[in-house]
Scaffold this active site. Sequence first.
Site, PDB file in Angstrom:
ATOM      1  N   ASP A 132       0.579  -1.099   0.400  1.00 40.06           N
ATOM      2  CA  ASP A 132       0.292   0.342   0.055  1.00 40.06           C
ATOM      3  C   ASP A 132       1.022   0.713  -0.427  1.00 40.06           C
ATOM      4  O   ASP A 132       2.078   0.567   0.983  1.00 40.06           O
ATOM      5  CB  ASP A 132      -0.874  -0.216   1.150  1.00 40.06           C
ATOM      6  CG  ASP A 132      -0.848   0.042   2.965  1.00 40.06           C
ATOM      7  OD1 ASP A 132       0.732  -0.602   2.496  1.00 40.06           O
ATOM      8  OD2 ASP A 132      -0.773   0.550   3.607  1.00 40.06           O
TER       9      ASP A 132
ATOM     10  N   GLU B  39      -0.198  -0.714   6.449  1.00 42.45           N
ATOM     11  CA  GLU B  39       1.171  -0.687   6.576  1.00 42.45           C
ATOM     12  C   GLU B  39       1.002   1.461   6.530  1.00 42.45           C
ATOM     13  O   GLU B  39       1.183   1.570   7.772  1.00 42.45           O
ATOM     14  CB  GLU B  39       2.475  -0.594   5.950  1.00 42.45           C
ATOM     15  CG  GLU B  39       3.837  -0.495   7.450  1.00 42.45           C
ATOM     16  CD  GLU B  39       3.932   0.521   7.452  1.00 42.45           C
ATOM     17  OE1 GLU B  39       5.001   1.312   7.613  1.00 42.45           O
ATOM     18  OE2 GLU B  39       3.657   2.097   5.905  1.00 42.45           O
TER      19      GLU B  39
END
Length: 395
Positions: free
Chosen positions: A76, A141
């Site tokens: 991500d 994250e």
Amino acid sequence: MTLPVNPADNLAALIRCPSVTPAEGGALTALEKMLKLMGFSANRPVFSDDNTPDIENLYARKSGNGPHLMFAGHTDVVPPGDEKDWKHPPFAAAIEDGVMYGRGAVDMKGGIACFVAAVARHIEKHGNIKGSISFLITGDEEGPAVNGTVKLLEWAKQRGESWDASIVGEPTNPNALGDMIKIGRRGSLSGTITVHGVQGHAAYPHLAENPVRGIVTLVDSLLYPAFDEGTANFQASNLEVTTIDVGNKATNVIPNKATASFNIRFNDTWTAESLQAEIISRLERAARDNRLRQGRETPIKYELTWRERPSHVFLTHDEKLIGTLTASVEAVTGKRPELSTSGGTSDARFIKDYCPVVEFGLTGQTMHMVDERVALADLEGLTQIYERFIADFFG
């Protein structure tokens, strides 16, 4: 069968997946395809939690007889902002003058692309690995980090997985490839102080109770004296006030409430619990300080709320892991990397509860910025470092 030995090709495939957190964007699917070309088995567990989006994750393993090395990271990325500000579209993986542009180029799709290429080259040259390698990759994250690495580790452990060592491919180098290996991280603790007062006219302060005077007193007690002077492996603990709010736009009205939020990055002088106790002690003493409160005798009325879960300080001592990676960096770059605990938190804070962990990746100068980019030469250099590390780690 062509193995994914080219880190630039691997990275381009990942950048072209618009995996802005919490979206998967096709990035885990692209990575899974690369890993399956090398004989990895893969799972894609999805985790959920209240008030957070469902997150897809990936755990892939290629098994052998010997130690088990985990590579961890995230696909991500943060939003690109206004794409018109970019020299090249943020999800195009455009190359100009030996540099690839794209969101996630260094944080941290580049690290993933290089480790994939390193494993592929090792297999191409040596055949089977003398041990096991796993990829533990999350899509959570850059977001709240609730449905990502912390749950993926527990999920894997419940299925019998254990690891001897881990590398997190975050961009650890401040200026150039080979500058720094992260061998630990400071802890992080956040809180909010709320002071209650009595609203009133600014011309009649005796009829009101100004919470701003109270919040200033309490905040001052957290800023001075310093919490410590640092330790052998960590810089001094540091508290930053991140917000002060009164919710009042009128200049002639005393507000009825004031809040201040803070974050402290702390070293191994403290645990999260001992630091919380120190903060509470300082606030209790300061609440009885009425020097700014126009002679009022009652203590400051306040509430302290701890925000989120604290991140605990840690330091890795594994000589084989640190020594092998240090030697690999030095062999490729010609310089000995600094072993550091500086910077913010990462998912290594979760991994440290399962196995020794270090962090090493690309240069982080453009992470989260417009025109995030990486030199193709750095992709090749990091791949060579990872490849050498894999060969030496497994002997």
